[in-house]
Scaffold this active site. Structure first.
Site, short mmCIF file in Angstrom:
data_model
loop_
_atom_site.label_atom_id
_atom_site.label_comp_id
_atom_site.label_asym_id
_atom_site.label_seq_id
_atom_site.Cartn_x
_atom_site.Cartn_y
_atom_site.Cartn_z
N HIS A 11 0.96 -1.21 -0.06
CA HIS A 11 0.00 -0.14 0.22
C HIS A 11 0.96 1.07 0.07
O HIS A 11 1.89 1.17 0.22
CB HIS A 11 -0.95 -0.02 1.25
CG HIS A 11 -0.18 0.22 2.41
ND1 HIS A 11 0.48 1.33 2.97
CD2 HIS A 11 0.05 -0.99 3.34
CE1 HIS A 11 1.09 1.09 4.07
NE2 HIS A 11 0.80 -0.27 4.41
N GLU A 92 -2.05 -6.98 7.67
CA GLU A 92 -0.70 -6.74 8.22
C GLU A 92 -0.52 -7.64 9.53
O GLU A 92 -1.51 -7.86 10.07
CB GLU A 92 -0.40 -5.10 8.62
CG GLU A 92 0.73 -4.83 8.93
CD GLU A 92 2.07 -5.43 8.12
OE1 GLU A 92 2.20 -6.62 7.75
OE2 GLU A 92 2.85 -4.54 7.67
#
Length: 197
Positions: A11, A92
């Site tokens: 990202h 994550e």
């Protein structure tokens, strides 16, 4: 095991990235630089994939920063920004009680825990609810990779990229925690090996 080509995208930048804060599973948005990085990745993918872009699968972590990256790059590719899948196994690594802190904060506040983490970066699990080691992260990411049916663009996180490198045989568990995982670039993993574009 032969795997289909993977185009891995971390990202774009968030304010917490810029501040050096551990985001983990906190749902932080992209900042303006992160949005520009996502658009740039779309241009890179257009160069790499050409007319095949619409034929690939697109899969993202469900967190806001990964979704915004995916939707931006798909827009650049001329694809429906919302027509992609998410998988919660791609979130994550969980940093537990360390989320929101910087490494410097942690070193100063708890030098013993910081030192323990540095001795075994792959196996160390921070304190607090939801915390994970990289070994635990690999256990949840590997089945996603095993389930890919064809070439895929995946948007996820730095920790996930390290698990992907280990799962695909492109890094050892000793190397992976030390690998730089770039924002604004594409990690291509295919039959030729792995490379950043």
């Amino acid at each position: 095991m032969s795997r289909p080509a993977l185009y891995f995208v971390r990202h774009g930048e968030t304010d917490w990235n810029a501040e050096g804060r551990l985001q983990g599973q906190r749902d932080t948005p992209l900042n303006p630089r992160g949005l520009a990085q996502a658009a740039g990745v779309g241009e890179t993918l257009r160069f790499l994939l050409g007319e095949r872009a619409g034929d690939l699968a697109y899969l993202a972590s469900p967190l806001t920063r990964t979704r915004a990256t995916m939707e931006t790059l798909r827009g650049v590719l001329g694809l429906d920004p919302a027509a992609y899948a998410t998988d919660s196994r791609l979130v994550e690594i969980g940093f537990g009680a360390w989320e929101g802190r910087t490494w410097r904060d942690l070193r100063d506040a708890d030098p013993r825990a910081y030192a323990a983490r540095n001795r075994d970066r792959w196996g160390h699990c921070p304190p607090g609810a939801g915390a994970e080691s990289y070994a635990m992260l690999l256990d949840r990411v590997r089945p996603v990779l095993d389930g890919l049916a064809g070439p895929t663009v995946m948007v996820a996180h730095g920790g996930v990229a390290r698990a992907v490198l280990v799962a695909t045989g492109h890094a050892t568990t000793a190397e992976a925690p030390h690998r730089d995982i770039w924002q604004g670039r594409v990690l291509v993993i295919d039959a030729a090996g792995h490379r950043w574009v």
